[in-house]
Design an enzyme around this catalytic site. Structure first.
Site, PDB file in Angstrom:
ATOM      1  N   CYS A  45      57.831  -3.544  79.667  1.00 22.15           N
ATOM      2  CA  CYS A  45      56.586  -4.681  80.634  1.00 22.15           C
ATOM      3  C   CYS A  45      54.871  -5.356  79.948  1.00 22.15           C
ATOM      4  O   CYS A  45      55.100  -4.925  78.686  1.00 22.15           O
ATOM      5  CB  CYS A  45      55.948  -3.899  81.932  1.00 22.15           C
ATOM      6  N   ARG A  81      58.254  -9.806  77.848  1.00 27.35           N
ATOM      7  CA  ARG A  81      58.515  -8.613  77.877  1.00 27.35           C
ATOM      8  C   ARG A  81      59.357  -7.755  78.987  1.00 27.35           C
ATOM      9  O   ARG A  81      59.217  -6.430  79.189  1.00 27.35           O
ATOM     10  CB  ARG A  81      56.686  -7.864  77.328  1.00 27.35           C
ATOM     11  N   TRP A 122      60.066  -4.336  83.903  1.00 35.19           N
ATOM     12  CA  TRP A 122      61.630  -4.361  82.763  1.00 35.19           C
ATOM     13  C   TRP A 122      61.502  -3.000  84.196  1.00 35.19           C
ATOM     14  O   TRP A 122      61.179  -1.734  83.921  1.00 35.19           O
ATOM     15  CB  TRP A 122      61.683  -4.341  82.059  1.00 35.19           C
ATOM     16  N   ASN A 182      52.794  -0.011  81.777  1.00 33.62           N
ATOM     17  CA  ASN A 182      53.632   0.304  80.609  1.00 33.62           C
ATOM     18  C   ASN A 182      53.997   1.661  80.565  1.00 33.62           C
ATOM     19  O   ASN A 182      53.309   2.272  80.395  1.00 33.62           O
ATOM     20  CB  ASN A 182      53.458  -0.467  79.884  1.00 33.62           C
ATOM     21  N   GLY A 183      55.111   2.246  80.898  1.00 31.24           N
ATOM     22  CA  GLY A 183      55.821   3.183  80.132  1.00 31.24           C
ATOM     23  C   GLY A 183      56.597   4.419  80.793  1.00 31.24           C
ATOM     24  O   GLY A 183      56.533   3.955  82.209  1.00 31.24           O
ATOM     25  N   GLU A 224      75.794  -8.151  63.058  1.00 34.00           N
ATOM     26  CA  GLU A 224      75.034  -9.360  63.940  1.00 34.00           C
ATOM     27  C   GLU A 224      74.626 -10.639  64.608  1.00 34.00           C
ATOM     28  O   GLU A 224      74.410 -10.317  65.921  1.00 34.00           O
ATOM     29  CB  GLU A 224      73.454  -9.323  62.292  1.00 34.00           C
ATOM     30  N   LYS A 256      74.286 -10.954  68.461  1.00 36.11           N
ATOM     31  CA  LYS A 256      73.945 -11.879  69.226  1.00 36.11           C
ATOM     32  C   LYS A 256      74.517 -12.761  70.331  1.00 36.11           C
ATOM     33  O   LYS A 256      74.113 -13.250  71.408  1.00 36.11           O
ATOM     34  CB  LYS A 256      73.428 -13.174  68.049  1.00 36.11           C
ATOM     35  N   GLU A 266      74.470 -10.441  73.207  1.00 35.57           N
ATOM     36  CA  GLU A 266      72.762 -10.639  74.202  1.00 35.57           C
ATOM     37  C   GLU A 266      72.922 -11.525  75.097  1.00 35.57           C
ATOM     38  O   GLU A 266      71.958 -11.686  75.940  1.00 35.57           O
ATOM     39  CB  GLU A 266      71.992 -10.305  73.437  1.00 35.57           C
ATOM     40  N   HIS A 326      93.053  -1.455  61.510  1.00 36.62           N
ATOM     41  CA  HIS A 326      93.125   0.036  62.067  1.00 36.62           C
ATOM     42  C   HIS A 326      93.429  -0.466  63.432  1.00 36.62           C
ATOM     43  O   HIS A 326      92.575   0.880  64.430  1.00 36.62           O
ATOM     44  CB  HIS A 326      92.368   0.730  61.068  1.00 36.62           C
ATOM     45  N   LYS A 335      62.001  -7.940  75.535  1.00 34.00           N
ATOM     46  CA  LYS A 335      61.567  -7.968  74.342  1.00 34.00           C
ATOM     47  C   LYS A 335      61.304  -6.714  73.052  1.00 34.00           C
ATOM     48  O   LYS A 335      61.570  -6.430  72.037  1.00 34.00           O
ATOM     49  CB  LYS A 335      60.558  -8.297  73.611  1.00 34.00           C
TER      50      LYS A 335
HETATM   51  C1  AGP Z   1      67.577  -8.279  68.796  1.00 34.42           C
HETATM   52  O1  AGP Z   1      68.571  -9.117  68.904  1.00 34.42           O
HETATM   53  C2  AGP Z   1      67.521  -7.046  70.363  1.00 34.42           C
HETATM   54  N1  AGP Z   1      66.640  -7.689  71.306  1.00 34.42           N
HETATM   55  C3  AGP Z   1      66.946  -5.738  69.590  1.00 34.42           C
HETATM   56  O2  AGP Z   1      68.305  -4.720  69.138  1.00 34.42           O
HETATM   57  C4  AGP Z   1      65.865  -5.267  68.703  1.00 34.42           C
HETATM   58  O3  AGP Z   1      66.330  -5.586  67.319  1.00 34.42           O
HETATM   59  C5  AGP Z   1      65.189  -3.763  68.861  1.00 34.42           C
HETATM   60  O4  AGP Z   1      65.360  -3.103  69.918  1.00 34.42           O
HETATM   61  C6  AGP Z   1      64.965  -3.739  67.803  1.00 34.42           C
HETATM   62  O5  AGP Z   1      63.305  -4.300  68.080  1.00 34.42           O
HETATM   63  P1  AGP Z   1      62.185  -3.519  67.354  1.00 34.42           P
HETATM   64  O6  AGP Z   1      62.655  -3.911  66.345  1.00 34.42           O
HETATM   65  O7  AGP Z   1      61.532  -4.283  67.842  1.00 34.42           O
HETATM   66  O8  AGP Z   1      61.771  -2.259  66.522  1.00 34.42           O
END
Ligand code: AGP
Length: 608
Positions: free
Chosen positions: A2, A27, A74, A100-101, A481, A485, A488, A504, A603
């Site tokens: 957050c 965030r 969040w 936050n937390g 990856e 992407k 997400e 497989h 994020k």
């Molecule tokens: C990547 O596109 C993501 N949003 C997520 O997987 C991210 O890479 C992961 O949460 C790790 O974050 P960090 O690199 O800040 O530790």
């Protein structure tokens, strides 16, 4: 996860807080709220939805206050509703808290407070903080907050204001970042420097279990147990341009296009052509210590975990040191074997990911030297590791990580080179890799010129609901990856596989509606990948291939080819991922998705 911003000074607080919230929206963005102190007392507004919804709520109201706190959420405990949005207030409506937390013992605290007659209005863990502070409040907000926090288990970054103290914000941190920004006649608190960078670049990072009392002219810091602390002011080097879109429609696209520059930053000053090696002083390890490493563990989450997988291929191939890659979330609960020669690297863009922090602490507990590969300078992981390498990618605002990923891989290639040259790699080979590294930023520029061609491909496929991503060797993690992407930001289901694994199981999915993106570079497994492509085509599957420039033959075997320039095999993932980032971006935009703030994501993941 957050976002928190607080302001106390001479300016009107509300516009400043809203501007800060907008910079923090990446965030967390499922609800937002604000609390200010006006002559008539504590006023607050909050609602589910984005910051724009909060702005609309505030629109017709007049605020003169020069102190306030604001939050973008969040959701963890409690759905994203108006009532669960922060701030949360005590029974009398005098104290407002944003947080936050996660407060882990909130149930028992809530029962206790219930018995004492406190009335709760939300399902959140945060609300207990407001009531606990109320319980201890006797005219001193700092003391009441310290007393309340001494009862709390879990993580927090908080900001608190109280009607009786119209010039004071109390802020505290434990496991969730919080900075104090210092200005002239005004001070700030924030969970992220991006929120306050327009006003000041002079900040103090609070450490765990520290509490600060902030007024317009000064601030004091002490611990929850009331031990005084001397704060260290640091200057942030990030600029305002870096946290703005700079003419791009989305941060994600801006960050994809920044990669030539961010890769140059990752390399700068770190290569020694003369000796065919790299120079990474931040590792804080002597030559002998580096030489004694006989096993490496790389631990991370998400995209950073994919970078770790690429690192495994790089280090094993170049330096012949066995590498294990661990999800940080698994590592923390396993019984990892750490021997004398084991070095652990944790990789994290934000430096705040809870699982990665926990992995780092677990590795340290087991006696390992733990090094970090981080982007955010001064972040928790950067501070807790024994040494490390900053990737210097600048602020990454798009929730989908792009430039951090390529810079993480670049740094891993430098680490591989360093370790390899101490072992079996020849000077000639070291120099060959350095030559190739220097060319990478320009080669990325060249790939980015294909943006409109990639956009055309995206326009043909954006309505598909499933995608398969295939790669082998160094480019298997890139397939993972690429798939991450896409899912997400476009919510299209996508799976990444080592190409040969397709037969497989996943091959059962192939038909004309299941396109495959195949990384089919001219490397030692090229022919094998071509066979996998043939298997897909035989089942009427469409194939988008990422291929090596000059490989004309592949064009007849697939539906679309995106060419990337030739480089040494070890560096190919840094190039091959660029078209996949663009492909995901354009498909998501075509589907009308909010690429910078995809649903359900935030994020940095600061909860378990
Ligand atoms: C990547 O596109 C993501 N949003 C997520 O997987 C991210 O890479 C992961 O949460 C790790 O974050 P960090 O690199 O800040 O530790």
């Amino acid at each position: 996860m957050c976002g928190i911003i607080g302001y106390v000074g001479k300016e009107k607080a509300v516009p400043l807080l809203i501007e800060g919230l907008k910079r923090l929206e990446y965030r967390g963005y499922d609800s937002a709220g604000i609390a200010v102190l006006e002559d008539q007392g504590l006023i607050y507004e909050k609602c589910a939805g984005k910051i724009s919804a909060l702005e609309a709520l505030l629109d017709d109201k007049k605020f003169d206050s020069t102190i306030g706190i604001a939050h973008t959420r969040w959701a963890t405990h409690g759905e994203p509703t108006d009532l669960n949005a922060h701030p949360h207030l005590d029974c009398k409506g005098n104290i407002a808290v944003i947080h936050n937390g996660i407060i882990e013992n909130y149930r028992s605290l809530r029962e206790l407070l219930d018995r004492k007659g406190h009335k709760f209005t939300s399902d959140t863990d945060t609300e207990i903080l407001a009531h606990l502070i109320e319980e201890y409040y006797d005219g001193d907000l700092m003391e009441a907050t310290q007393a309340a926090l001494s009862q709390v288990e879990g993580t927090y970054g908080i900001a608190v204001i109280c009607k009786d103290n119209p010039r004071q914000i109390v802020a505290a941190r434990h496991g969730s970042p919080l900075v104090i920004g210092t200005g002239k006649g005004e001070n700030f608190v924030a969970s992220d420097v991006a929120a306050i960078l327009r006003h000041t670049n002079r900040v103090v990072y609070l450490e765990d279990r520290e509490v600060a009392l902030v007024d317009p002219e000064s601030f004091v810091v002490s611990t929850v147990d009331k031990t005084e602390v001397t704060p260290q002011i640091q200057e942030i080097s990030w600029t305002l341009d870096q946290i703005e879109k700079g003419g791009f429609p989305h941060f994600m696209l801006k960050e994809i296009f920044e990669q030539p520059a961010t890769l140059r930053n990752a390399i700068r000053g770190r290569l020694n052509y003369e000796e065919g090696t790299s120079r990474l002083n931040g590792l804080n390890l002597q030559y002998e210590e580096l030489h004694l490493i006989d096993r490496i563990i790389l631990s991370a989450c998400g995209t950073a975990w994919h970078a770790a997988l690429v690192g495994e291929y790089m280090i094993e191939d170049a330096a012949l040191i066995p590498v294990e890659v661990e999800y940080a979330s698994e590592f923390r609960y396993r019984s990892p074997i750490i021997n004398e020669g084991t070095i652990v690297f944790v990789i994290s863009q934000s430096g705040e990911t809870t699982d990665t922090q926990a992995a780092l602490r677990e590795a340290k507990r087991k006696g390992a030297t733990v090094l970090g590969i981080c982007n955010v300078v001064g972040s928790t992981i950067a501070r807790e590791t024994d040494g490390g390498v900053y990737i210097h990618a600048g602020p990454e605002i798009g929730v989908a990580s792009t430039k951090a990923f390529t810079s993480q891989m670049m740094v891993l290639s430098l680490i591989s080179l360093l370790l390899a040259r101490m072992r079996t790699m020849s000077l000639e080979r070291g120099r060959e890799i350095i030559d190739a590294i220097y060319k990478i930023p320009e080669q990325v520029e060249q790939i980015l010129k294909n943006d409109s061609y990639i956009k055309d491909i995206a326009e043909k496929y954006y309505q598909k609901n499933n995608f398969l991503y295939l790669g082998r060797g160094f480019n298997f993690p890139v397939a993972l990856e690429g798939a991450l992407k896409l899912k997400e930001i476009s919510y299209i289901h996508a799976e990444g596989y080592p190409a040969a694994e397709m037969k497989h199981g996943p091959i059962a999915l192939i038909d004309e509606n299941m396109p495959a993106v195949v990384i089919a570079l001219k490397d030692k497994v090229h022919d094998k990948v071509l066979s996998n492509i043939a298997e897909i085509k035989a089942r009427k599957g469409k194939v988008i291939a990422v291929a090596t420039e000059g490989d004309e033959e592949i064009a007849d075997k697939v539906d679309h080819v995106i060419y990337i320039p030739q480089t040494v095999e070890l560096l190919t993932p840094i190039l091959s991922v660029i078209p996949l980032q663009l492909l995901a971006y354009h498909m998501a935009v075509k589907r009308g998705c909010n690429v910078d703030q995809p649903r359900n994501l935030a994020k940095s993941v600061t909860v378990e």
